[in-house]
Write an enzyme that holds these catalytic residues in place. Structure first.
Site, short mmCIF file in Angstrom:
data_model
loop_
_atom_site.label_atom_id
_atom_site.label_comp_id
_atom_site.label_asym_id
_atom_site.label_seq_id
_atom_site.Cartn_x
_atom_site.Cartn_y
_atom_site.Cartn_z
N PHE A 139 48.44 14.08 56.00
CA PHE A 139 47.70 12.91 56.48
C PHE A 139 47.94 11.76 55.48
O PHE A 139 47.82 11.98 54.28
CB PHE A 139 46.22 13.29 56.55
CG PHE A 139 45.36 12.33 57.31
CD1 PHE A 139 45.51 12.18 58.68
CD2 PHE A 139 44.39 11.60 56.66
CE1 PHE A 139 44.70 11.30 59.39
CE2 PHE A 139 43.57 10.73 57.36
CZ PHE A 139 43.73 10.57 58.72
N ASP A 217 43.97 20.72 51.72
CA ASP A 217 43.13 19.90 52.57
C ASP A 217 42.88 20.70 53.86
O ASP A 217 43.82 20.97 54.62
CB ASP A 217 43.80 18.56 52.87
CG ASP A 217 42.85 17.60 53.58
OD1 ASP A 217 41.98 18.08 54.35
OD2 ASP A 217 42.98 16.39 53.39
N TYR A 242 33.51 16.22 60.18
CA TYR A 242 33.25 15.54 61.46
C TYR A 242 34.25 15.91 62.55
O TYR A 242 34.23 15.34 63.62
CB TYR A 242 33.15 14.01 61.28
CG TYR A 242 34.28 13.33 60.56
CD1 TYR A 242 35.50 13.12 61.17
CD2 TYR A 242 34.10 12.86 59.26
CE1 TYR A 242 36.53 12.48 60.50
CE2 TYR A 242 35.13 12.21 58.57
CZ TYR A 242 36.35 12.02 59.21
OH TYR A 242 37.36 11.39 58.54
N LYS A 243 35.16 16.85 62.24
CA LYS A 243 36.13 17.28 63.25
C LYS A 243 35.58 18.54 63.93
O LYS A 243 34.62 18.46 64.67
CB LYS A 243 37.49 17.46 62.58
CG LYS A 243 38.02 16.10 62.11
CD LYS A 243 39.23 16.15 61.23
CE LYS A 243 39.66 14.72 60.88
NZ LYS A 243 40.56 14.64 59.74
N ARG A 392 48.12 13.52 71.34
CA ARG A 392 47.63 14.70 70.65
C ARG A 392 46.41 15.23 71.39
O ARG A 392 45.46 14.50 71.64
CB ARG A 392 47.26 14.32 69.21
CG ARG A 392 47.00 15.51 68.33
CD ARG A 392 46.71 15.08 66.91
NE ARG A 392 45.44 14.34 66.84
CZ ARG A 392 44.81 14.05 65.71
NH1 ARG A 392 45.32 14.42 64.55
NH2 ARG A 392 43.67 13.39 65.72
C1 LIG Z 1 40.54 13.62 58.90
C2 LIG Z 1 41.29 13.81 57.64
C3 LIG Z 1 40.91 13.13 56.48
C4 LIG Z 1 39.78 12.15 56.53
O1 LIG Z 1 39.48 11.57 55.32
P1 LIG Z 1 38.25 10.59 55.20
O2 LIG Z 1 38.08 10.42 53.75
O3 LIG Z 1 37.09 11.20 55.90
O4 LIG Z 1 38.60 9.32 55.88
C5 LIG Z 1 41.61 13.40 55.32
N1 LIG Z 1 42.65 14.27 55.31
C6 LIG Z 1 43.03 14.93 56.43
C7 LIG Z 1 44.15 15.91 56.37
C8 LIG Z 1 42.38 14.70 57.62
O5 LIG Z 1 42.75 15.33 58.73
#
Ligand SMILES: *Cc1c(COP(=O)(O)O)cnc(C)c1O
Length: 432
Positions: A139, A217, A242-243, A392
């Site tokens: 990401f 992560d 939040y996912k 997606r």
């Molecule tokens: C959703 C996601 C984030 C989100 O990071 P925030 O700090 O909440 O904006 C980070 N890394 C990955 C791999 C994600 O999928």
């Protein structure tokens, strides 16, 4: 945009896959979990739970109580009636979902901030090692943050981004890149676009052989794929709530530090919440022992309370049952793609091996952006668009059914066959 509906929204009982969807839904042990979520519009098929999970009904009660009683009535007394310990208490609830022990997981800040804190802590524990290994499936925030941590470490540390084919993690190249100059290996366990699942055990072992630390992560794995942090000896992890955990928009994230590392690593932002005796207000910092050492400052109690119900539900159902349904949904999706979507020009931009695939898939199409708009506006399916050409589709096992996928696939085919998407702009504006 067109005002009259131009598409049949289904169901599509005559289409291939319908009977199978109905049968799998009937036999689905998690089918009732769906009732635990708010879903106001029954025409909508929600396939974006990997970006923002649905609202659990219990969250409303929980946040309401936190506002009215705990804040409104109890006022500042609430800090000592549960608020202060809430980040650890929710961490304990979440720990078994990722194979951690109580006391190894803490709700804290955001994923990006936690990633910085743990990466910086790892780098300063091995100042002679300069290499940070990651990949181009990560990401983007992870790459930005790792580079920030490298800069902050200030001794020539650098991030090396291993290239991939865009779908599968470049395992062999990563294994080859890890050497005795490597301080840290940091990857998304499940990649955000293709949904590739890394072999967490193998890469952790490889990093350890070279004397490096690993920082996973788990944003796209937590609540969808089992993670064995303890059994694999993983050092560090962060993740998003939040996912698939349905914690709510911007809900606090979590961090994991293996127990024996907790007192050896140094939090780069030591704030008063990490103090051994915070209410003494000493001018000198004295770190608390244990996972709270990685706290910084006051946590957002309303958001934290909002995250608890979703996490409790995942923990109660159990990650094995969730994964079993996720794999079945993924396999069903692949079958449906082959029959209904490949013939109209969609590519499969995700792993085909279910063991290496998380709970979302990407479909590629040269007109994906226009299709995504028509799909949302007229087909009432909410997917994600990921640049440049990916649609997606996330399937959240707690509330998505096989019929959801069947309906979504048939509506997608109808969008492309009727070509209603060509009425939509080809240029992207704003956030999607
Ligand atoms: C959703 C996601 C984030 C989100 O990071 P925030 O700090 O909440 O904006 C980070 N890394 C990955 C791999 C994600 O999928």
């Amino acid at each position: 945009m067109p005002s009259a509906p131009r598409l049949d929204l289904g169901p599509f009982p005559d289409a291939y896959g319908y009977d199978d969807a109905i049968a799998q839904d009937r036999d689905d042990p998690l089918a009732r979990e769906r009732d635990g979520f708010v879903s106001a519009d029954s025409d909508i098929v929600y396939l974006d739970g990997n970006s923002l999970g649905r609202l659990p009904v219990d969250t409303i009660t929980r946040v309401d109580d936190t506002m009215r009683r705990q804040w409104g009535d109890r006022l500042i007394r609430s800090w000592h009636e549960g608020w202060w310990e809430l980040p650890e208490r929710i961490g304990e609830l979440l720990a078994p979902v990722v194979g951690a022990e109580p006391g190894e997981l803490l709700m804290s800040d955001s994923t990006s901030v936690n990633l910085f804190k743990l990466a910086a802590a790892a780098l300063s524990s091995a100042p002679d090692r300069r290499r940070i290994i990651t990949d181009d499936l990560n990401f983007p925030t992870d790459l930005y943050v790792l580079r920030s941590a490298a800069r902050a470490a200030g001794a020539g540390q650098r991030v090396e981004v291993i290239g991939s084919d865009g779908v599968d993690g470049p395992m062999a190249a990563i294994e080859a890149a890890i050497d005795d100059e490597t301080a840290l290996v940091s990857l998304s366990h499940v990649t955000f676009k293709s949904g590739y699942v890394y072999d967490l055990a193998r890469l952790t072992e490889r990093a350890h052989e070279a004397g490096a630390l690993v920082l996973w992560d788990l944003s796209h794995s937590v609540g969808s794929v089992p993670v064995e942090l303890g059994a694999t000896g993983a050092d560090l992890a962060v993740g998003c709530t939040y996912k698939y955990l349905n914690g709510g928009p911007g809900a606090p994230a979590f961090l994991y530090v293996r127990r024996d590392l907790q007192d050896r690593l140094r939090n780069p932002i030591e704030g008063w919440w990490a103090h051994d005796d915070p209410f003494s207000f000493h001018l000198d910092f004295e770190p608390i022992t244990g996972i709270r050492r990685f706290h910084t400052g006051t946590m957002p109690m309303l958001s934290l309370a909002g995250a608890e119900a979703g996490i409790a539900q995942v923990a109660a159902v159990g990650i094995e049952a969730i994964r079993a349904k996720s794999v079945a949904l993924g396999c069903y999706m692949e079958q449906q793609w082959r029959r209904h979507l490949e013939p109209v020009g969609f590519g499969w931009a995700s792993p085909t091996d279910p063991n290496r695939r998380g709970s979302h898939v990407s479909l590629s199409h040269p007109e994906a952006w226009q299709i995504a708009q028509a799909y949302r506006e007229e087909a009432m399916v909410l997917p994600d668009f990921r640049s440049p050409d990916n649609l997606r589709l996330g399937f959240a096992p707690l509330y998505n059914s096989f019929l959801d996928l069947h309906t979504a696939v048939l509506r997608l085919r109808a969008v492309v066959e009727t070509r209603i998407h060509v009425d939509y702009p080809t240029e992207r504006e704003g956030v999607s």
